[in-house]
Design a protein around this motif. Structure first.
Motif: not given
Lengths: 411, 411
Positions: A242-243, A315-328
């Motif tokens: 998956g990666l 691929l039958n994987l669980k996905l988690e996405i975290k946005k940890v930074l957002s700068m303009p």
């Protein structure tokens, strides 16, 4: 103002760079000069000694930023230049200090030619741009622009538990100048590019129109651990696959012409259980995403989410996405940018407009005053590395353009 | 021999499995019973107590393997069965011990029916199959077959510095029976599959015809570290992209029909500098490759080398591949395989021939005597895990087939 066309003294500038490169010099020709150490003090002392010998007034503010002032003819807002004097551990001999010494060379050149500017010019050496010893990076300019509270900054500790305030006192640079008491007309920072674009495009000057917007994501893929010998490949929920499919797909998206040179980096990967005969059930990886165009960045984020979801589902994987930074993104001042462009043209240097992919003190400073930057190439784009290097002609070009930019802005 | 068709006692077998699962039981219903610990001793003691009550002769050899002998009518080579009694940390309640207790159940059934075999039958509990406390795995069978020197095995230490010999003495299982003094006709090991194939294919019995050849590789890709913000994606030498494209391509190759269910696993990855805003200059990863057909494996190795070279060249990365392990496939004995197949057919169990992807004591034992194995499914293929589970019907089927196989071989 003298009628003679002033020229910076490249021999003197290279001598200055060489003298400062001795302070914290590493075996492989780089520099380790962490902020607020005795080595940083040596560099500060040397800068002040040269400046005072040249008749400039020196002030140090409460976060240790050093201001070297060459007076103007009138009581007008200052034109600022400068950069930082600290380095990364095993860093290069140009990152930061080039901008300080190119600025010093400009002031010395103005003296040589007896040029009087209307506006005062202040050369600044900003405290702790690198953030290697005390996080966050760009601390001196953050305090100067009010983005970081002084007392908060004072309380930050290094790995040995020493606070910023203690470190400032220890080296005698807890100054008494009030933070940001100047009225500022414009700020120009010269810096090495720290990337490969100018050299690859055979350009001498980067006219910096701003800095990238930046987003950080943390992605976790979860599958099922399984025995490498007993589990057929088509029956697995393999987080490493998956990666790999994710990074391959995201990299292709980033290289697509529609993505317009977006910067996407997967730099950190953790695999669990990370055993050679076990199919991995967890992969964690980071995405660093940067572009100047905030809308393009937002659209690309949508693409990333869609692509990762598609792969995880397949691929039958669980996905988690975290946005940890957002700068303009940061947009520098049009007048300052124009001044840099005119100076490059006047000196017949090839030049392109570009956007900084790295953070600089100028990024903070642009929030309180009209700002731009001048980039010169560094060999192969290598920076934060002992191998960091520039040519004499690039070195001279940056200072020439800085001189003419500051002259125009301080008239 | 009695004219009555003997039947194993599934209630007794499940009770045995349950009793042994209490020894080292974990909160989540698994077992932690590391080799040569006091828990292992409890399991050994219980096995011996039941066996002696049933009138079987018990011997322990110098590496702690336990031999439980039911005499035959004639002085003929023994027919062996058995498996291991130790578990992984937080392992399952069937891995290993199922084969021991199915064997015990067969001996008890022969008693129940007053069946006299011509050949003696020996049930063996092999020492330290898992290798979790003392490496290598499959130690008892390795010493038994002369693959590991006894004194070498004795000197191996656990993490607390306790030697195998000391541990054997501590639990009273440093036996005095001579290593491998038996003449052996055949060996049959029953075991859970530890993989998902039987369940997915709705088969009850795996007739094990051998074990996979195995090769291990270590791959290093070297690029150039670069700043995530300043370096355009198309100017990078990104080791993480190299890793990802490599794993994606190898996984696709493994899934190709021509690869005939080859087992390819990338389970371990190390990235350097592993920083979220630095393009990685190094990636290390492992490949575990297994197949029954040595020629196919060798051909696939050529494919791997070609594919990795192509990707490394395309991405301007330096590639190093080290082969760190190469073990040939193991082919079990045709007569033993046929006996297992006949027993499955006689009992009307669906059965397929298969190859073990995992190592078992039987793999060592096959070098000194005709050998095969009987696999039963485990739920979702989960093993080396507290969630390891089987159904009553699978449990019974494995013991039924073991009974008839041993009966045929010992006639």
């Amino acid at each position: 103002m003298s009628s003679l066309q002033p020229q910076i003294n490249i021999a003197r500038l290279e001598k200055l760079l060489d003298d400062f490169a001795q302070i914290g010099k590493t075996k492989n020709g780089g520099v380790t000069r962490l902020t607020l150490t005795s080595l940083d003090k040596q560099a500060r002392d040397l800068l002040i000694q040269i400046s005072q010998s040249a008749g400039f007034k020196v002030q140090v503010d409460a976060i240790g930023n050093i201001f070297i002032r060459r007076e103007g003819l009138k009581d007008l807002p200052v034109v600022m230049t400068g950069s930082h004097g600290d380095s990364q551990p095993k860093g290069g001999r140009y990152d930061g200090i080039y901008g300080v010494l190119a600025g010093l060379e400009v002031l010395l050149t103005l003296n040589d030619y007896n040029i009087q500017t209307n506006h005062p010019i202040e050369l600044v050496m900003w405290t702790n741009e690198e953030g290697s010893r005390f996080a966050p990076a760009m601390m001196g300019s953050a305090v100067f622009t009010g983005k970081l509270d002084l007392d908060q900054a004072y309380a930050i500790k290094d790995q040995d538990g020493i606070t910023v305030k203690q470190a400032l006192e220890d080296i005698g640079y807890l100054g008494n100048a009030k933070i940001a008491n100047q009225s500022i007309k414009a700020i120009i920072e010269a810096h090495i590019e720290q990337g490969p674009i100018l050299e690859q495009q055979n350009q001498t000057i980067g006219i910096v129109k701003g800095a990238f917007a930046q987003r950080w994501y943390e992605v976790t893929l979860t599958g099922l651990a399984a025995h490498a010998g007993t589990t057929p490949v088509n029956m697995r929920q393999d987080a490493v696959v998956g990666l790999s499919e994710s990074v391959t797909a995201l990299n292709r998206l980033a290289l697509h012409p529609d993505s317009k040179d977006i910067r996407l980096t997967v730099g950190m990967i953790t695999v669990s259980p990370n055993s050679r005969n076990v199919v991995a059930d967890h992969c964690f990886f980071t995405i660093d995403l940067r572009h100047y165009d905030s809308e393009l960045l937002a659209n690309f984020e949508t693409l990333i989410y869609a692509q990762l979801s598609e792969i995880a589902e397949k691929l039958n994987l669980k996905l988690e996405i975290k946005k940890v930074l957002s700068m303009p993104s940061i947009h520098f001042d049009l007048n300052c940018i124009t001044s840099v462009r005119k100076a490059a043209i006047k000196n017949n240097y090839s030049a392109i407009e570009m956007v900084s992919g790295a953070g600089h003190d100028a990024c903070h400073l642009s929030s309180i005053a009209p700002t731009s930057m001048i980039f010169i190439p560094c060999i192969k784009g290598i920076s934060h590395n002992e191998a960091e290097s520039i040519t004499t002609s690039w070195c001279k070009a940056g200072a020439d353009v800085l001189l003419d930019t500051l002259l125009e802005l301080s008239q």
